[in-house]
Design an enzyme around this catalytic site. Structure first.
Site, PDB file in Angstrom:
ATOM      1  N   ASN A  91     -25.493 -26.346 -33.262  1.00 42.83           N
ATOM      2  CA  ASN A  91     -26.962 -26.341 -33.666  1.00 42.83           C
ATOM      3  C   ASN A  91     -27.031 -26.609 -35.370  1.00 42.83           C
ATOM      4  OD1 ASN A  91     -29.631 -25.405 -33.716  1.00 42.83           O
ATOM      5  ND2 ASN A  91     -28.909 -23.205 -34.712  1.00 42.83           N
ATOM      6  N   ARG A 118     -36.971 -16.367 -18.999  1.00 39.13           N
ATOM      7  CA  ARG A 118     -36.031 -17.316 -19.572  1.00 39.13           C
ATOM      8  C   ARG A 118     -35.114 -18.058 -18.566  1.00 39.13           C
ATOM      9  NH1 ARG A 118     -36.257 -17.399 -25.235  1.00 39.13           N
ATOM     10  NH2 ARG A 118     -37.372 -15.902 -26.120  1.00 39.13           N
ATOM     11  N   SER A 173     -36.248 -35.669 -35.809  1.00 40.14           N
ATOM     12  CA  SER A 173     -35.407 -36.563 -36.723  1.00 40.14           C
ATOM     13  C   SER A 173     -34.176 -36.553 -36.742  1.00 40.14           C
ATOM     14  CB  SER A 173     -36.180 -36.726 -38.152  1.00 40.14           C
ATOM     15  OG  SER A 173     -35.823 -35.148 -38.793  1.00 40.14           O
ATOM     16  N   THR A 185     -23.155 -19.499 -30.410  1.00 39.79           N
ATOM     17  CA  THR A 185     -22.562 -18.292 -29.901  1.00 39.79           C
ATOM     18  C   THR A 185     -23.869 -17.502 -29.332  1.00 39.79           C
ATOM     19  OG1 THR A 185     -22.413 -17.085 -31.668  1.00 39.79           O
ATOM     20  CG2 THR A 185     -20.557 -18.334 -30.963  1.00 39.79           C
ATOM     21  N   HIS A 236     -29.175 -25.519 -38.404  1.00 43.95           N
ATOM     22  CA  HIS A 236     -30.113 -24.556 -38.798  1.00 43.95           C
ATOM     23  C   HIS A 236     -30.325 -24.699 -40.541  1.00 43.95           C
ATOM     24  CE1 HIS A 236     -32.191 -20.477 -39.126  1.00 43.95           C
ATOM     25  NE2 HIS A 236     -31.587 -20.272 -40.225  1.00 43.95           N
ATOM     26  N   LEU A 250     -27.817 -14.950 -32.310  1.00 45.95           N
ATOM     27  CA  LEU A 250     -28.683 -16.292 -32.840  1.00 45.95           C
ATOM     28  C   LEU A 250     -28.114 -16.499 -34.504  1.00 45.95           C
ATOM     29  CD1 LEU A 250     -31.295 -17.767 -32.662  1.00 45.95           C
ATOM     30  CD2 LEU A 250     -32.363 -15.741 -34.172  1.00 45.95           C
ATOM     31  N   ASP A 251     -27.842 -17.782 -34.486  1.00 48.65           N
ATOM     32  CA  ASP A 251     -27.538 -18.240 -35.875  1.00 48.65           C
ATOM     33  C   ASP A 251     -26.178 -17.838 -36.367  1.00 48.65           C
ATOM     34  OD1 ASP A 251     -29.926 -20.186 -35.367  1.00 48.65           O
ATOM     35  OD2 ASP A 251     -31.087 -18.713 -36.578  1.00 48.65           O
ATOM     36  N   MET A 295     -36.234 -25.106 -30.464  1.00 46.40           N
ATOM     37  CA  MET A 295     -36.877 -23.875 -30.920  1.00 46.40           C
ATOM     38  C   MET A 295     -36.909 -22.672 -29.854  1.00 46.40           C
ATOM     39  SD  MET A 295     -37.005 -24.882 -34.077  1.00 46.40           S
ATOM     40  CE  MET A 295     -37.871 -23.537 -34.848  1.00 46.40           C
ATOM     41  N   LEU A 297     -31.777 -19.314 -26.576  1.00 41.79           N
ATOM     42  CA  LEU A 297     -30.984 -19.433 -25.450  1.00 41.79           C
ATOM     43  C   LEU A 297     -30.422 -17.925 -24.928  1.00 41.79           C
ATOM     44  CD1 LEU A 297     -29.394 -22.912 -26.218  1.00 41.79           C
ATOM     45  CD2 LEU A 297     -31.216 -22.211 -24.500  1.00 41.79           C
TER      46      LEU A 297
END
Ligand code: GAR
EC number: 2.1.2.2
Length: 196
Positions: free
Chosen positions: A107, A65, A13, A141, A109, A144-145, A90, A93
């Site tokens: 991103n 990965r 969405s 970066t 979040h 994460l988040d 999800m 990276l």
């Protein structure tokens, strides 16, 4: 005109909101929607909107990965994006992948970062008794988040909210925030915006 690739894992969405926003005098256009899940509903929606799609299933790669990311890079490089938007993507990276799109990967979040990086953000906000929740668009970066914040939107947490109630309220403002941030970002603007 900036070229935008969007990575998704689910219904997409936010991807739809981004694609719909990139018309008229918008400085960017969507060039690719890619997913790690070949069955992601968002891939169908993207094709219906006439956007090129790619699916790179992460499952056959198991714990490899780097192998998955190498496969994902093929359609991504072919699309020559200036900006990559993660929109409900999800998979975590690797720093190597992130480095390739340093300063041009965004991103969204579903929390008011730095609160609640990771998963189950809505339940965590409810459990903490927070009066407010929301979403954040940030630069990606290696951590994460945790990249520089480009925009946030807030919603109230209401008494008796379930995680699903709150997720639905947050998702509505995600659809306003992400297109607003992308437009500014494509114009070279890096100062954060705050929607209430
Ligand atoms: C959105 O709420 C997005 O913020 C969240 O997944 C949902 C995707 O919905 N992303 C994350 O949790 C990233 N860690 P959508 O597929 O309908 O855009």
């Amino acid at each position: 005109m900036k070229r935008v690739a969007i990575l998704i894992s689910g219904g997409g969405s936010n991807m739809v909101a981004l694609v719909r926003s990139m018309t008229g005098d918008h400085p960017a256009r969507p060039v690719l929607v890619a997913s790690n899940d070949p069955d992601a509903g968002g891939l169908v929606r993207a094709r219906e909107m006439g956007i090129e799609t790619a699916a790179v299933d992460h499952r056959p790669f198991g714990t490899d990965r780097a192998g998955f990311e190498a496969a994902l890079l093929e359609p991504l490089f072919a699309a020559r994006p200036d900006i990559v938007c993660l929109a409900g993507f999800m998979r975590v990276l690797t720093p190597d992948f992130v480095r390739r799109f340093q300063g041009r990967m965004l991103n969204i979040h579903p929390s008011l970062l730095p609160k609640y990086p990771g998963l189950h953000t809505h339940q965590r906000a409810i459990d903490a008794g927070d009066a407010e929740a929301g979403c954040t668009v940030h630069e990606v970066t290696a951590e994460l988040d945790a990249g520089p914040i480009l925009g946030q939107a807030r919603v109230p947490v209401r008494p008796g909210d379930t995680a699903d109630d709150l997720a639905a309220r947050v998702l509505k403002v995600e659809h306003q925030l992400y297109p607003a941030v992308l437009r500014r970002f494509a114009d070279g603007e890096r100062h954060p915006i705050y929607l209430d």
